[in-house]
Design an enzyme around this catalytic site. Sequence first.
Site, PDB file in Angstrom:
ATOM      1  N   ILE A   1      35.952  21.171  18.483  1.00 31.50           N
ATOM      2  CA  ILE A   1      36.676  22.110  17.890  1.00 31.50           C
ATOM      3  C   ILE A   1      36.462  22.307  16.535  1.00 31.50           C
ATOM      4  O   ILE A   1      36.438  23.756  16.024  1.00 31.50           O
ATOM      5  CB  ILE A   1      38.149  21.648  18.156  1.00 31.50           C
ATOM      6  CG1 ILE A   1      38.719  21.633  19.662  1.00 31.50           C
ATOM      7  CG2 ILE A   1      39.306  22.862  17.263  1.00 31.50           C
ATOM      8  CD1 ILE A   1      38.799  23.334  20.148  1.00 31.50           C
TER       9      ILE A   1
ATOM     10  N   GLY B   1      36.419  16.957  10.472  1.00 32.72           N
ATOM     11  CA  GLY B   1      36.226  16.573  11.834  1.00 32.72           C
ATOM     12  C   GLY B   1      35.329  17.724  12.568  1.00 32.72           C
ATOM     13  O   GLY B   1      35.922  18.520  13.238  1.00 32.72           O
TER      14      GLY B   1
ATOM     15  N   LYS C   1      51.613  24.122  25.368  1.00 31.91           N
ATOM     16  CA  LYS C   1      50.106  23.389  25.640  1.00 31.91           C
ATOM     17  C   LYS C   1      50.069  22.152  26.144  1.00 31.91           C
ATOM     18  O   LYS C   1      49.310  21.730  27.135  1.00 31.91           O
ATOM     19  CB  LYS C   1      49.565  23.528  23.992  1.00 31.91           C
ATOM     20  CG  LYS C   1      48.176  22.736  23.928  1.00 31.91           C
ATOM     21  CD  LYS C   1      46.915  23.543  24.851  1.00 31.91           C
ATOM     22  CE  LYS C   1      45.855  22.835  24.661  1.00 31.91           C
ATOM     23  NZ  LYS C   1      45.223  22.516  23.566  1.00 31.91           N
TER      24      LYS C   1
END
Length: 332
Positions: free
Chosen positions: A11, A7, A206
């Site tokens: 990111i 991917g 987070k």
Amino acid sequence: MKICIVGAGSIGGYLGARLIHAGEQVTLIARGANLTAIRERGMTLIETDGATITAQPALATDDPSKAGPHDVVIIAVKAHQLPAVAPLLRPLFHDATIVVPAQNGIPWWYFQRHGGPFEGRRIESVDPDGIIAVNIETERIIGCVVYPATELEAPGVVRHIEGDRFTLGELDGSRSERVHLLSQTLTRAGLKAPVRSRIRTDIWIKLWGNLAFNPVSALTRATLIDICRHPQARALIVAMMAEGQAVAERLGITFDMTIDQRIAGAERVGAHKTSMLQDIEAGRATEVDALVGAVAELGRLTDVPTPHINAIYAAVKLLEQTVTRVTPAHSA
């Protein structure tokens, strides 16, 4: 270390460019226009100061079976995409391959090597059919919490907005040689990669903000700073975070900051569109199940009421269905 990033979006592309620039051997798994751009021009990273890095991977492909085994596989696809991707990853593994899920929200492995009454329990919101767990052995996994804010500005081009920390941790809290080697590799690439003995606490810190800011931004089209400075929206964020904190504390998590401090951190990021808002604007499915639905599921599991979270989750699921015109396969 031979590294594969599955991917190469915002990111994954950020990580890939940094690691390649540092001299690591990196394979990027991408698709469509993004893959074409990477093959033709490499992966371009625009840093916060405007500096540009263009990095050419050892291999860029859309087929993991063509990549061969790697020492580290970093999974940077969105959480809702992983059930479809997980069965394709086996060719990337050798006996000692490490798998690092670099995703937002409650991970599918949360109760693996957790201990206590929920040991081994599957999180239905993120792995409804158990496909991920079947295809990625628990012993391969190193937990990761992703902090950078990035955007895929164009095919093969990632803009780094803020943050450079990827917190790492073994699921059982041990201080293994492999997690320290991985930390050193990321550090050489100019990233912060602290090793934690309680990685689930870092996941919650987070998630604490994301479970509220992401869906509210998707529903309102507002940036982080806009939400923080709007009194009614801020009050909604506080209510959702309080519910999330109650769920986490029931699971043994201790928070070392206040809700106001966590909101202040989000406000400092500024006029940033959350990943969920970016997905909605692009007509894509979102990570709402991992970020919000999973917390609602854990609330039911621990008998903690989550009315604000439930309501916002329902609203985003309807918005997602309306925008993508795809009926969801499941809901929490």
